[in-house]
Design a protein around this motif. Structure first.
Motif: not given
Length: 291
Positions: A189, A192, A197, A241
């Protein structure tokens, strides 16, 4: 839907009594839809446990969906005795990357010199399919990638995520029960882009927040910088997230191969204090999605 975790160890297997509770097999899960569909998510060494669960069910069709083709997500293809039974059939589905697609990956592994029995000589009918677009009458949010449909009940959407060599995350919606799962293994992540995203969070949120997020949480944030570029996320990122997407249940997986049960139990204790709906994946457990 029901989810069985055959294994969610990351990168390589772990053996020994100190790994008994969370398991040492690499990623492979079995999702059973409300109409009895059998969808296997990745084929790591946890597939041997997935195959044992399938063997207790009525023989029939199984779809195996790959996120990517690294060996820790494919080695279990050599460990499934159901491939040798003609009353079962399998279709392998996956993305196409620069190095090839699902047919290339599977047929190279299930053939000499890597395996003595070619996939063509196994008793079960085996087929291959790329991810396919949905019919035009299925309305989905703008910018969301196409669906693959299993028996018109399980709708599977894909989304690219950052990982060396590429990887796909998936959302599976069960139309009959109205439940949904996001499966996002091997995602870094921190690497990203803004486009990635937006696409991933859109998939998690729409048409409504998924009931469960199963996600790669290989590291803690303290280790993240040292392992930048390895292709995995921190637990803290995963919980962020989930909050951003409005997902209340999170299953953290892709456990570091050296993280023993004592370490993972302490991590889980800390995670639950921060996010009560989170847990660490344990090999051998069944979870009900939406129940």
């Amino acid at each position: 839907m029901r989810l069985f975790i055959g294994g969610m160890r990351g990168s390589r297997c772990s053996t020994g009594a100190e790994f008994a509770e969370f398991g040492g097999d690499t990623t492979s899960l079995l999702l059973v839809g409300s109409q009895g569909e059998r969808l296997v998510l990745d084929a790591g060494t946890g597939m041997r446990s997935v195959a044992a669960q399938l063997a207790a069910m009525e023989p029939g069709k199984v779809t195996v969906l790959f996120s990517h083709y690294h060996l820790d997500h494919m080695a279990g293809l050599t460990m499934n005795p159901l491939f040798h039974r003609p009353d079962w059939s399998f279709v392998f589905v996956g993305p196409t990357f620069a190095d090839g697609g699902v047919r290339d990956a599977v047929t190279r592994l299930l053939a000499p010199p890597y395996w003595p029995v070619s996939w063509e000589k196994m008793g079960a009918p085996i087929d291959f399919a790329a991810l396919t677009p949905s019919p035009a009458d299925l309305s989905m949010p703008d910018g969301v990638s196409p669906l693959m449909i299993l028996r018109q009940n399980l709708h599977v959407r894909d989304c690219p995520v950052p990982h060396p060599g590429d990887c796909m995350a998936y959302r599976i919606d069960d139309v009959d029960s109205g439940t949904s799962l996001v499966f996002a293994t091997d995602v870094e992540w921190a690497q990203r882009t803004a486009v990635q995203e937006t696409a991933f969070l859109t998939m998690c949120r729409e048409p409504r927040p998924a009931d469960m997020l199963v996600i790669d949480a290989h590291f803690g944030r303290a280790q993240q910088e040292a392992f930048a570029g390895w292709g995995h996320s921190s637990r803290e990122d995963c919980l962020t997230i989930a909050r951003s997407a409005g997902i209340g249940r999170v299953v953290l997986g892709h456990h570091a191969p050296d993280a023993d049960d004592r370490t993972l139990l302490e991590i889980e204790r800390q995670v639950k204090k921060e996010f009560p709906g989170a847990m660490l994946a344990r090999a051998g457990q069944w979870l009900t999605i939406g129940g």
